[in-house]
Design a protein around this motif. Sequence first.
Motif, short mmCIF file in Angstrom:
data_model
loop_
_atom_site.label_atom_id
_atom_site.label_comp_id
_atom_site.label_asym_id
_atom_site.label_seq_id
_atom_site.Cartn_x
_atom_site.Cartn_y
_atom_site.Cartn_z
N UNK A 201 50.72 12.92 47.41
CA UNK A 201 50.57 13.19 45.97
C UNK A 201 51.84 13.37 45.52
N UNK A 202 52.33 12.85 44.32
CA UNK A 202 53.68 13.06 43.63
C UNK A 202 53.51 13.59 42.39
N UNK A 203 54.47 14.59 42.53
CA UNK A 203 54.33 15.52 41.17
C UNK A 203 55.89 15.91 40.58
N UNK A 207 57.14 14.57 46.47
CA UNK A 207 55.65 14.13 47.12
C UNK A 207 55.17 15.27 48.02
N UNK A 208 53.97 15.29 48.03
CA UNK A 208 53.49 16.45 48.83
C UNK A 208 52.79 15.77 49.99
N UNK A 209 52.99 16.15 50.95
CA UNK A 209 52.58 15.49 52.49
C UNK A 209 51.45 16.15 53.15
N UNK A 210 51.28 17.62 52.86
CA UNK A 210 50.73 18.45 53.68
C UNK A 210 49.23 17.89 54.12
N UNK A 211 48.60 17.51 52.92
CA UNK A 211 47.11 17.16 53.02
C UNK A 211 47.14 15.58 53.84
N UNK A 212 48.07 14.83 53.78
CA UNK A 212 47.85 13.36 54.73
C UNK A 212 48.12 13.94 56.15
#
Length: 218
Positions: A201-203, A207-212
Amino acid sequence: MVMICPSMLSADPTKLGYELAAVEAAGADCIHWDIMDGNFVEAITFGAHVVAAHRKISKLRFDAHLMVENPDKHIEKFVAAGSDSIIIHPETTKHLHRTLSNIKKVGKLAGIALNPATSIDCLDYCSDIVDIVLVMSVNPGSSGQKFIDSQLNKISALRKILPKTTEICVDGGINDTTAKLCIDRGANSLVTGSFLFKNAVVSNGYASYAEVIRRLKN
Ligand code: DX5
Ligand code: ZN
C-alpha cells in the motif's frame, strides 16, 4: 517460522535505501541481492559497492545470490561488502567443492542455487559444506516470472536428504499461494520480489510492506 527475504531487484531502483529500510521495518528477515553479470544471465544488476553502501543502514542478513560466471573472482568482494551468505550456481564453477569451501573458509554461509532443470545429485558429495540450498522455482534472470510447479517435488526430495539445519530457500514466483505450497514441502525461507513490492500500500510516495510480509509468513 519461515524467513521472508525480499529481493532488492524488484524494489524501486530510484530509492533502494528507503525500500530496504521499509522492508526491514515491516518484518523482513533477510535481504536477497540478485547479482547478475550479463553473461551467466542476460541482465546486469548490482555490484559489490551497492551491497556495501546498504550494509551501513541494515542489520539484516544479506544474501548475495551470484548469477555470475567464475564466482571465485567475486566472492572476496561481496564478502568485504558485508554479505553474510554467498549463493552460487553449480554451472558457473569448474570446481564446485572448492568454491563452496572458499566461502566457508571466510566464515560465511555457503549456498548452492539449483536451476529448475538442475538435479539435486550435485549435492551428493558437498551437502556437508552447504548451509543454504536455493531452489530456483523460475529460470534465473528476471523477476515477475511464473512459479514452476515441478520444483515442489524437488523441495520434498531435498528435505528428505538434507540435515534439518540446512536451510531450503525458494526463489521465484512466490506469492501467498505458492508460499504455502513450498512451506508444506519443507522450505524454511522464501525470496519475494514482485509480489511484495507490487502489492504494498503506497501513501505519500512510500510503500507499506508489513501486511504483504504477514500474508507470506502465514
Ligand atoms: C531471479 C531472481 C529472483 C527474483 C525473484 O533470477 O533470482 O530472486 O528476483 O523475483 P519474483 O519473486 O518476482 O519471482
Ligand atoms: Zn535470487
